[in-house]
Write a protein that holds these residues in place. Structure first.
Motif, PDB file in Angstrom:
ATOM      1  N   ALA A 150       0.831  -1.208   0.000  1.00  0.00           N
ATOM      2  CA  ALA A 150       0.000   0.000   0.000  1.00  0.00           C
ATOM      3  C   ALA A 150       0.863   1.255   0.000  1.00  0.00           C
ATOM      4  O   ALA A 150       1.930   1.293   0.614  1.00  0.00           O
ATOM      5  CB  ALA A 150      -0.912   0.002   1.215  1.00  0.00           C
ATOM      6  N   TYR A 151       0.361   2.283  -0.678  1.00  0.00           N
ATOM      7  CA  TYR A 151       0.993   3.606  -0.617  1.00  0.00           C
ATOM      8  C   TYR A 151      -0.066   4.604  -0.165  1.00  0.00           C
ATOM      9  O   TYR A 151      -1.128   4.717  -0.780  1.00  0.00           O
ATOM     10  CB  TYR A 151       1.551   4.018  -1.983  1.00  0.00           C
ATOM     11  CG  TYR A 151       2.196   5.385  -1.963  1.00  0.00           C
ATOM     12  CD1 TYR A 151       3.484   5.557  -1.459  1.00  0.00           C
ATOM     13  CD2 TYR A 151       1.524   6.506  -2.439  1.00  0.00           C
ATOM     14  CE1 TYR A 151       4.082   6.806  -1.428  1.00  0.00           C
ATOM     15  CE2 TYR A 151       2.122   7.759  -2.422  1.00  0.00           C
ATOM     16  CZ  TYR A 151       3.394   7.906  -1.913  1.00  0.00           C
ATOM     17  OH  TYR A 151       3.979   9.149  -1.882  1.00  0.00           O
ATOM     18  N   THR A 191       3.208   7.668   6.055  1.00  0.00           N
ATOM     19  CA  THR A 191       4.465   6.922   6.082  1.00  0.00           C
ATOM     20  C   THR A 191       4.326   5.690   6.967  1.00  0.00           C
ATOM     21  O   THR A 191       4.788   4.596   6.625  1.00  0.00           O
ATOM     22  CB  THR A 191       5.604   7.818   6.586  1.00  0.00           C
ATOM     23  OG1 THR A 191       5.742   8.946   5.722  1.00  0.00           O
ATOM     24  CG2 THR A 191       6.924   7.063   6.637  1.00  0.00           C
ATOM     25  N   SER A 192       3.678   5.859   8.099  1.00  0.00           N
ATOM     26  CA  SER A 192       3.529   4.759   9.058  1.00  0.00           C
ATOM     27  C   SER A 192       2.563   3.697   8.548  1.00  0.00           C
ATOM     28  O   SER A 192       2.730   2.507   8.844  1.00  0.00           O
ATOM     29  CB  SER A 192       3.038   5.307  10.395  1.00  0.00           C
ATOM     30  OG  SER A 192       3.912   6.312  10.874  1.00  0.00           O
ATOM     31  N   PRO A 237      10.788   0.379   1.671  1.00  0.00           N
ATOM     32  CA  PRO A 237      11.813   1.414   1.516  1.00  0.00           C
ATOM     33  C   PRO A 237      11.319   2.822   1.844  1.00  0.00           C
ATOM     34  O   PRO A 237      12.129   3.699   2.177  1.00  0.00           O
ATOM     35  CB  PRO A 237      12.200   1.299   0.030  1.00  0.00           C
ATOM     36  CG  PRO A 237      11.884  -0.111  -0.329  1.00  0.00           C
ATOM     37  CD  PRO A 237      10.651  -0.444   0.445  1.00  0.00           C
ATOM     38  N   ASN A 238      10.018   3.063   1.754  1.00  0.00           N
ATOM     39  CA  ASN A 238       9.465   4.379   2.079  1.00  0.00           C
ATOM     40  C   ASN A 238       9.331   4.608   3.578  1.00  0.00           C
ATOM     41  O   ASN A 238       8.998   5.723   4.008  1.00  0.00           O
ATOM     42  CB  ASN A 238       8.087   4.552   1.432  1.00  0.00           C
ATOM     43  CG  ASN A 238       8.138   4.615  -0.072  1.00  0.00           C
ATOM     44  OD1 ASN A 238       9.215   4.738  -0.656  1.00  0.00           O
ATOM     45  ND2 ASN A 238       6.985   4.519  -0.705  1.00  0.00           N
ATOM     46  N   ARG A 239       9.588   3.564   4.378  1.00  0.00           N
ATOM     47  CA  ARG A 239       9.371   3.658   5.817  1.00  0.00           C
ATOM     48  C   ARG A 239      10.677   3.733   6.618  1.00  0.00           C
ATOM     49  O   ARG A 239      10.647   4.072   7.805  1.00  0.00           O
ATOM     50  CB  ARG A 239       8.577   2.438   6.307  1.00  0.00           C
ATOM     51  CG  ARG A 239       7.170   2.346   5.767  1.00  0.00           C
ATOM     52  CD  ARG A 239       6.566   0.953   6.003  1.00  0.00           C
ATOM     53  NE  ARG A 239       6.742   0.482   7.356  1.00  0.00           N
ATOM     54  CZ  ARG A 239       5.892   0.725   8.355  1.00  0.00           C
ATOM     55  NH1 ARG A 239       4.800   1.432   8.111  1.00  0.00           N
ATOM     56  NH2 ARG A 239       6.119   0.261   9.564  1.00  0.00           N
ATOM     57  N   LEU A 265       8.111   5.572  13.917  1.00  0.00           N
ATOM     58  CA  LEU A 265       6.933   6.027  13.185  1.00  0.00           C
ATOM     59  C   LEU A 265       5.727   6.048  14.125  1.00  0.00           C
ATOM     60  O   LEU A 265       5.840   5.781  15.309  1.00  0.00           O
ATOM     61  CB  LEU A 265       6.693   5.111  11.988  1.00  0.00           C
ATOM     62  CG  LEU A 265       7.836   5.041  10.968  1.00  0.00           C
ATOM     63  CD1 LEU A 265       7.512   4.040   9.865  1.00  0.00           C
ATOM     64  CD2 LEU A 265       8.155   6.407  10.383  1.00  0.00           C
ATOM     65  N   VAL A 266       4.570   6.377  13.591  1.00  0.00           N
ATOM     66  CA  VAL A 266       3.351   6.432  14.392  1.00  0.00           C
ATOM     67  C   VAL A 266       3.058   5.050  14.965  1.00  0.00           C
ATOM     68  O   VAL A 266       3.114   4.040  14.242  1.00  0.00           O
ATOM     69  CB  VAL A 266       2.163   6.923  13.541  1.00  0.00           C
ATOM     70  CG1 VAL A 266       0.861   6.873  14.352  1.00  0.00           C
ATOM     71  CG2 VAL A 266       2.420   8.339  13.038  1.00  0.00           C
TER      72      VAL A 266
END
Length: 430
Positions: free
Chosen positions: A147-148, A156-157, A163-165, A171-172
């Motif tokens: 998912a994006y 982000t969370s 790789p995006n995290r 994170l949250v």
């Protein structure tokens, strides 16, 4: 040209998103103008915009009536806050029109400036909704692998593209992912956590940036039923899938879904100005609207921006007048079949699509770590723009594209595949 210092006039001060600036500096492709499905760079080269820019140019480029509507609005009222009881005509009218198109009756619309802000809005609203109802422990949010959901804090969370995290520290809290195609996996996660802890489940109707994965038959209906059974808010991320991309206004209608919230952006203005928002169901809005003292203490500075909403109104006019909303469904088989003819190529692992005007060509990473970049570059050399993903190329052209132009796009990708394969010194197709 210099790539070792900042003194060269050919270097750039512009820090690009999602870019390796060491590679980009001194090598930017400067877009000069665009018309319809075509864009032109500063050197006069023409490219077929096979991705509607970043999934958003649904009505195509160069629509002067959108600019005219924005200019007229800016000459009257360019901007003003909508905090508290302030409003403006374009924001009120756009909210009314979007609510009328929503699949949930009596819906309300909260505006932002883009998809990432809209995801954070929906996440915070979900948590506060349960708090207002006396269940402050329902804070956990579930999303899917691949998912994006944007790049803001919650997005982000919640994202499922690893790789995006990474690299951002903690994170949250109270978020988790489940496999993208399993209803049972969602139910198991809700039961593992306890339904009294789970606030919401987020899902893209068709996963976009994570690889273009259409939902399996019955999946979306199944997760909606699971959410209803365990009293979990069902939130659809229609940022990519809305405004005709799947052949309907918000993408979810083809499955007869009525989510608790719909997150939107991109196609609402076809990218002509930044705008996004959340469509909230009557259920979610009710405790905030019917009782005093439940302020949603959240909002973007430019929420309900009159010039951006004017762009949205003009864009909706085009979508309706030219009957572009159904185009995503009308052209989905044309795009999928054109790309499917590439499926036997030695560099191709699979073709994904067939649900809306979006598809992906999966590439064999065993052919080399640069295969995606190489095929992307070779396709661009042939005058067609695609979107490189982690293991393939995505296509999501403007809704105004014709079947012949789709064939042209597929032919360019086919030529690029052959060129890259030849350069690797191997032969033939499977």
């Amino acid at each position: 040209m210099s790539t070792t210092n900042g003194d060269s006039p050919q270097d750039t001060r512009f820090w690009h998103p999602f870019a390796d600036m060491h590679a980009v500096r001194g090598h930017e492709v400067v877009i000069d103008h665009a018309e319809g499905i075509w864009i032109y760079d500063s050197e006069g080269r023409r490219f077929l915009d096979g991705t509607a820019s970043l999934w958003y140019a649904n009505v195509g480029h160069g629509r002067t009536e959108i600019g005219d509507r924005v200019r007229d609005q800016m000459s009257k009222l360019e901007a003003y806050s909508t905090f508290g009881d302030w409003s403006n005509e374009p924001a009120a009218e756009l909210a009314t029109r979007l609510s009328a198109h929503a699949p949930m009756p009596d819906a309300r619309v909260f505006f932002t400036t883009g998809g990432g802000e809209s995801i954070d809005t929906a996440a915070k609203l979900a948590r506060q909704y349960w708090s207002v109802l006396g269940q402050p422990g329902k804070v956990h949010m579930i999303t899917r692998s691949a998912a994006y959901h944007g790049t803001n804090g919650f997005g982000t969370s919640l994202g499922g593209i690893e790789p995006n995290r990474v690299g951002f520290g903690p994170l949250v809290l109270d978020t988790s992912n489940v496999v993208y195609d399993s209803v049972a996996a969602l139910e198991e996660e809700i039961l593992r956590l306890g339904p009294d802890r789970v606030a919401a489940f987020f899902a893209e109707p068709v996963i976009g940036a994570g690889g273009v994965y259409p939902p399996p038959d019955g999946y979306l209906e199944g997760v909606a039923a699971v959410c209803a059974e365990y009293d979990v808010l069902f939130i659809t991320d229609s940022v990519i899938c809305g405004f005709g991309r799947l052949g309907s206004w918000f993408g979810v209608e083809r499955w007869s879904l009525q989510p608790d919230m719909i997150v939107f952006a991109k196609g609402v203005t076809s990218g002509y100005l930044p705008l996004g928002g959340v469509v909230a169901s009557a259920r979610v809005a009710e405790p905030f609207w019917s009782e005093p003292g439940h302020m949603f203490r959240h909002g973007a500075t430019y929420a309900g921006h009159p010039a951006c909403c004017a762009a949205g109104l003009a864009n909706l006019d085009i979508l309706e007048r030219e009957q572009l909303i159904p185009r995503g469904a009308e052209l989905e088989d044309v795009l999928f079949e054109a790309l499917s003819r590439l499926g036997a190529h030695e560099l191709v692992t699979e073709i994904r699509g067939g649900t809306g005007l979006m598809a992906a060509v999966g590439l064999d990473l065993d052919a080399g770590p640069s295969v995606v970049a190489d095929v992307f570059a070779a396709t661009r050399e042939r005058g067609v723009l695609t979107r490189p993903l982690s293991a393939g190329l995505a296509m999501s052209p403007p809704l105004t594209i014709t079947p012949d132009e789709i064939e042209q796009m597929a032919a360019a990708i086919g030529g690029a595949l052959d060129a890259v394969l030849s350069a690797r010194g191997t032969a033939g197709a499977r």
